[in-house]
Design a protein around this motif. Structure first.
Motif, PDB file in Angstrom:
ATOM      1  N   HIS A  93       0.829  -1.206   0.000  1.00  6.01           N
ATOM      2  CA  HIS A  93       0.000   0.000   0.000  1.00  6.01           C
ATOM      3  C   HIS A  93       0.865   1.258   0.000  1.00  6.01           C
ATOM      4  O   HIS A  93       0.803   2.062   0.930  1.00  6.01           O
ATOM      5  CB  HIS A  93      -0.932   0.010   1.214  1.00  6.01           C
ATOM      6  N   ARG A  94       1.621   1.436  -1.055  1.00  8.32           N
ATOM      7  CA  ARG A  94       2.418   2.655  -1.186  1.00  8.32           C
ATOM      8  C   ARG A  94       1.579   3.727  -1.894  1.00  8.32           C
ATOM      9  O   ARG A  94       0.686   3.422  -2.688  1.00  8.32           O
ATOM     10  CB  ARG A  94       3.706   2.379  -1.958  1.00  8.32           C
ATOM     11  N   CYS A  95       1.882   4.972  -1.608  1.00  7.51           N
ATOM     12  CA  CYS A  95       1.141   6.076  -2.206  1.00  7.51           C
ATOM     13  C   CYS A  95       2.077   7.251  -2.460  1.00  7.51           C
ATOM     14  O   CYS A  95       3.244   7.237  -2.048  1.00  7.51           O
ATOM     15  CB  CYS A  95      -0.021   6.508  -1.311  1.00  7.51           C
ATOM     16  N   LEU A  96       1.569   8.255  -3.139  1.00  6.92           N
ATOM     17  CA  LEU A  96       2.284   9.502  -3.373  1.00  6.92           C
ATOM     18  C   LEU A  96       1.472  10.647  -2.790  1.00  6.92           C
ATOM     19  O   LEU A  96       0.247  10.677  -2.918  1.00  6.92           O
ATOM     20  CB  LEU A  96       2.487   9.747  -4.865  1.00  6.92           C
ATOM     21  N   ILE A  97       2.160  11.578  -2.176  1.00  8.83           N
ATOM     22  CA  ILE A  97       1.533  12.793  -1.672  1.00  8.83           C
ATOM     23  C   ILE A  97       2.055  13.963  -2.507  1.00  8.83           C
ATOM     24  O   ILE A  97       3.241  14.312  -2.421  1.00  8.83           O
ATOM     25  CB  ILE A  97       1.858  13.036  -0.180  1.00  8.83           C
ATOM     26  N   ASP A 164      11.859  11.235  -8.075  1.00 12.21           N
ATOM     27  CA  ASP A 164      11.957  11.825  -9.405  1.00 12.21           C
ATOM     28  C   ASP A 164      10.848  11.264 -10.296  1.00 12.21           C
ATOM     29  O   ASP A 164      10.132  10.320  -9.929  1.00 12.21           O
ATOM     30  CB  ASP A 164      13.349  11.628 -10.021  1.00 12.21           C
ATOM     31  N   ALA A 165      10.686  11.851 -11.484  1.00 10.57           N
ATOM     32  CA  ALA A 165       9.553  11.527 -12.345  1.00 10.57           C
ATOM     33  C   ALA A 165       9.526  10.067 -12.769  1.00 10.57           C
ATOM     34  O   ALA A 165       8.454   9.458 -12.873  1.00 10.57           O
ATOM     35  CB  ALA A 165       9.571  12.438 -13.583  1.00 10.57           C
ATOM     36  N   GLU A 166      10.693   9.473 -13.008  1.00 10.58           N
ATOM     37  CA  GLU A 166      10.752   8.090 -13.476  1.00 10.58           C
ATOM     38  C   GLU A 166      10.428   7.085 -12.368  1.00 10.58           C
ATOM     39  O   GLU A 166      10.204   5.903 -12.652  1.00 10.58           O
ATOM     40  CB  GLU A 166      12.134   7.785 -14.051  1.00 10.58           C
ATOM     41  N   SER A 167      10.400   7.540 -11.125  1.00 11.57           N
ATOM     42  CA  SER A 167      10.183   6.622 -10.001  1.00 11.57           C
ATOM     43  C   SER A 167       8.721   6.541  -9.570  1.00 11.57           C
ATOM     44  O   SER A 167       8.365   5.680  -8.759  1.00 11.57           O
ATOM     45  CB  SER A 167      11.026   7.073  -8.803  1.00 11.57           C
ATOM     46  N   LEU A 168       7.871   7.407 -10.103  1.00 12.03           N
ATOM     47  CA  LEU A 168       6.491   7.461  -9.629  1.00 12.03           C
ATOM     48  C   LEU A 168       5.731   6.183  -9.959  1.00 12.03           C
ATOM     49  O   LEU A 168       5.010   5.642  -9.115  1.00 12.03           O
ATOM     50  CB  LEU A 168       5.779   8.682 -10.225  1.00 12.03           C
ATOM     51  N   ALA A 169       5.876   5.701 -11.192  1.00 14.85           N
ATOM     52  CA  ALA A 169       5.156   4.486 -11.603  1.00 14.85           C
ATOM     53  C   ALA A 169       5.591   3.261 -10.802  1.00 14.85           C
ATOM     54  O   ALA A 169       4.740   2.533 -10.267  1.00 14.85           O
ATOM     55  CB  ALA A 169       5.318   4.249 -13.099  1.00 14.85           C
ATOM     56  N   PRO A 170       6.891   2.972 -10.680  1.00 16.04           N
ATOM     57  CA  PRO A 170       7.271   1.791  -9.893  1.00 16.04           C
ATOM     58  C   PRO A 170       6.915   1.909  -8.419  1.00 16.04           C
ATOM     59  O   PRO A 170       6.594   0.900  -7.774  1.00 16.04           O
ATOM     60  CB  PRO A 170       8.783   1.676 -10.113  1.00 16.04           C
ATOM     61  N   LEU A 172       4.276   3.247  -7.187  1.00 13.97           N
ATOM     62  CA  LEU A 172       2.847   2.977  -7.049  1.00 13.97           C
ATOM     63  C   LEU A 172       2.448   1.580  -7.495  1.00 13.97           C
ATOM     64  O   LEU A 172       1.321   1.149  -7.247  1.00 13.97           O
ATOM     65  CB  LEU A 172       2.051   4.006  -7.857  1.00 13.97           C
ATOM     66  N   ASP A 173       3.345   0.871  -8.157  1.00  8.87           N
ATOM     67  CA  ASP A 173       3.007  -0.427  -8.742  1.00  8.87           C
ATOM     68  C   ASP A 173       2.765  -1.475  -7.652  1.00  8.87           C
ATOM     69  O   ASP A 173       3.694  -1.868  -6.937  1.00  8.87           O
ATOM     70  CB  ASP A 173       4.143  -0.890  -9.657  1.00  8.87           C
ATOM     71  N   PRO A 174       1.521  -1.955  -7.483  1.00  6.71           N
ATOM     72  CA  PRO A 174       1.251  -2.925  -6.412  1.00  6.71           C
ATOM     73  C   PRO A 174       1.886  -4.283  -6.647  1.00  6.71           C
ATOM     74  O   PRO A 174       1.953  -5.110  -5.732  1.00  6.71           O
ATOM     75  CB  PRO A 174      -0.285  -3.020  -6.413  1.00  6.71           C
ATOM     76  N   ARG A 175       2.368  -4.518  -7.879  1.00  6.69           N
ATOM     77  CA  ARG A 175       3.009  -5.798  -8.164  1.00  6.69           C
ATOM     78  C   ARG A 175       4.438  -5.850  -7.635  1.00  6.69           C
ATOM     79  O   ARG A 175       5.029  -6.928  -7.509  1.00  6.69           O
ATOM     80  CB  ARG A 175       2.998  -6.070  -9.667  1.00  6.69           C
ATOM     81  N   VAL A 176       5.014  -4.699  -7.341  1.00  5.78           N
ATOM     82  CA  VAL A 176       6.368  -4.631  -6.797  1.00  5.78           C
ATOM     83  C   VAL A 176       6.267  -4.644  -5.279  1.00  5.78           C
ATOM     84  O   VAL A 176       5.758  -3.696  -4.678  1.00  5.78           O
ATOM     85  CB  VAL A 176       7.102  -3.363  -7.279  1.00  5.78           C
ATOM     86  N   THR A 177       6.735  -5.703  -4.671  1.00  9.63           N
ATOM     87  CA  THR A 177       6.606  -5.843  -3.223  1.00  9.63           C
ATOM     88  C   THR A 177       7.932  -6.013  -2.495  1.00  9.63           C
ATOM     89  O   THR A 177       7.985  -5.863  -1.269  1.00  9.63           O
ATOM     90  CB  THR A 177       5.710  -7.051  -2.886  1.00  9.63           C
ATOM     91  N   GLU A 178       8.996  -6.325  -3.217  1.00  7.23           N
ATOM     92  CA  GLU A 178      10.281  -6.590  -2.586  1.00  7.23           C
ATOM     93  C   GLU A 178      11.097  -5.315  -2.404  1.00  7.23           C
ATOM     94  O   GLU A 178      11.191  -4.493  -3.318  1.00  7.23           O
ATOM     95  CB  GLU A 178      11.086  -7.592  -3.411  1.00  7.23           C
TER      96      GLU A 178
END
Length: 219
Positions: A93-97, A164-170, A172-178
């Motif tokens: 459950h990661r998010c961005l503010i 940074d901009a390139e890090s926002l998608a990963p 938030l990606d719920p498939r990335v858990t490690e």
């Protein structure tokens, strides 16, 4: 730490900056966002739900915690992946503010001087966070912090984790858990991209909330 920030960029600007498919939403400009209030966050409510920008309570207490459990507003990068209180949210459950900048206080003669920290180009910043369903069934969040970098070190020993901009998608990606996978995919905004200036002590009172709070202090 991160205990106060401002968000006044309109929803379309935030949506463009995010560069990810996002359900329609809106943002109410706020110049003195304090803990214990509803703040704007970007998250996947429940996999495979689409990405949304909605309201999160700034105070993290997972639904399984006791009523007397702490309700932190920040989680340190040093412990967030391993602490029993945070690690489930960090994995799933990661998010961005989104913010236009944040406030920090530096010791000075006669008291602490507040500063506003933001990007030099005045673009929004994206703060890394975690969220969890609270005991009342509503989502609550904490903002991650790290040792201060660059000019932020001049004001306080810690700062929010700004991605940074390139890090926002990963992020938030719920498939990335490690944890190690995230470390390889997520990067901080360059410290050189940040600037700061002193602002009025009026920001000390959360009831004050207007554009003048981010203006450079006179003298």
């Amino acid at each position: 730490m991160c205990g106060r920030f401002a968000l006044f960029s309109p929803y379309p600007a935030l949506s463009r900056a995010l560069r990810l498919p996002l359900a329609p939403g809106k943002v109410i400009p706020r110049y003195n966002v304090a803990p214990g209030t509803w703040i704007t966050g970007v998250r996947h409510p429940d996999e495979p739900a689409p990405l949304v920008m909605d309201d999160l309570w700034w105070g993290y207490r997972p639904h399984w915690a006791r009523e007397t459990s702490p309700e932190p507003i920040n989680a340190t990068v040093e412990k967030v992946a391993t602490s029993p209180y945070f690690r489930g949210a960090f994995a799933h459950h990661r998010c961005l503010i989104p913010a236009d900048g944040w406030y920090e206080w530096r010791p000075a003669e006669g008291g602490k001087q507040p500063y506003f920290l933001c990007r030099r180009d005045r673009e929004p910043v994206w703060l890394a966070g975690i969220w969890s369903e609270r005991p009342d069934g509503k989502p609550g969040c904490a903002i991650l912090t790290e040792p201060a970098r660059g000019v932020a070190r001049e004001i306080h020993g810690r700062m929010p984790v700004v991605l940074d901009a390139e890090s926002l998608a990963p992020w938030l990606d719920p498939r990335v858990t490690e944890r190690e996978t995230l470390r390889g995919a997520v990067h901080h905004l360059a410290a050189e991209a940040l600037t700061h200036w002193p602002v009025s002590h009026r920001v000390n009172r959360p009831v004050n909330d207007e554009p003048s709070l981010i203006a450079p202090a006179a003298g």
